[in-house]
Design a protein around this motif. Sequence first.
Motif, PDB file in Angstrom:
ATOM      1  N   THR A 177      -0.704   5.297   0.227  1.00  0.00           N
ATOM      2  CA  THR A 177       0.213   6.002  -0.666  1.00  0.00           C
ATOM      3  C   THR A 177       0.999   5.023  -1.521  1.00  0.00           C
ATOM      4  O   THR A 177       1.369   3.947  -1.063  1.00  0.00           O
ATOM      5  CB  THR A 177       1.182   6.912   0.115  1.00  0.00           C
ATOM      6  OG1 THR A 177       2.027   7.591  -0.811  1.00  0.00           O
ATOM      7  CG2 THR A 177       2.027   6.136   1.109  1.00  0.00           C
ATOM      8  N   THR A 229      -1.804  13.174   0.600  1.00  0.00           N
ATOM      9  CA  THR A 229      -1.071  13.257   1.871  1.00  0.00           C
ATOM     10  C   THR A 229      -1.091  14.681   2.409  1.00  0.00           C
ATOM     11  O   THR A 229      -1.353  14.907   3.597  1.00  0.00           O
ATOM     12  CB  THR A 229       0.378  12.771   1.681  1.00  0.00           C
ATOM     13  OG1 THR A 229       0.339  11.400   1.289  1.00  0.00           O
ATOM     14  CG2 THR A 229       1.183  12.922   2.946  1.00  0.00           C
ATOM     15  N   PHE A 260      -0.421   6.177   7.501  1.00  0.00           N
ATOM     16  CA  PHE A 260       0.001   6.123   6.109  1.00  0.00           C
ATOM     17  C   PHE A 260       0.217   4.653   5.787  1.00  0.00           C
ATOM     18  O   PHE A 260       0.861   3.927   6.539  1.00  0.00           O
ATOM     19  CB  PHE A 260       1.307   6.889   5.894  1.00  0.00           C
ATOM     20  CG  PHE A 260       1.192   8.352   6.166  1.00  0.00           C
ATOM     21  CD1 PHE A 260       0.650   9.206   5.224  1.00  0.00           C
ATOM     22  CD2 PHE A 260       1.630   8.884   7.368  1.00  0.00           C
ATOM     23  CE1 PHE A 260       0.539  10.565   5.468  1.00  0.00           C
ATOM     24  CE2 PHE A 260       1.528  10.238   7.624  1.00  0.00           C
ATOM     25  CZ  PHE A 260       0.983  11.072   6.671  1.00  0.00           C
TER      26      PHE A 260
END
Length: 148
Positions: A9, A19, A36
Motif C-alpha cells: 500500500t 486493501t 500490509f
Amino acid sequence: MITSILIPTDFSPASWNATQVGIELYQHYKEASISFLHVYPDSSRYSGKELPNVTESQLQQFKERMNHLSQNLIDFSDDKIQNVVLTGNVEKTILQFIKDHKFDLVIVGINSNGSTNEIGSHTVKVIRESGVPVMIVPNRTSHGAIAS
C-alpha cells in the motif's frame, strides 16, 4: 489454497481499493495470514536522485497509519495480520519481501493516481518478477464482488 496474502500500500485510493478486496478475500480464507506492506522510497523513480532518509519518527507515523488502516478493517487482535513499513527501492523491496515470506497471492491497486485503469510501473515489475499470482484491482471496484 491461499495461506498468505500480501497487500502493498502507498495509502492511495487505488491501494485502498486493493486493501478492501484483500480483506474481503481474507474473510473467505480464515486460515490465511495477511500482510500490509508500505515501502518508503529511498530515491525518486523519475530522476533517480536519492530522497532524504526517513527518520524514526516518520517510520513510526507510517506504522501508526498502517495499524489504523488495519484496525478500521478487521479485528486487529488477529495474530494473522502483519503491518510492515520498509525503506528502499519500491519494486525491489516488494519483490524481496515476497520472496522472503513466500506469499501465495499479492493484491495491488491498478495505479496510484486513481484517474485511469492503466497499470503502474511498480505493479508491472511485481507481476513480471514475483513468481506468484498477482491480483490487480481496478479503480472502479464494487465491493462484495468476491464470491465464495
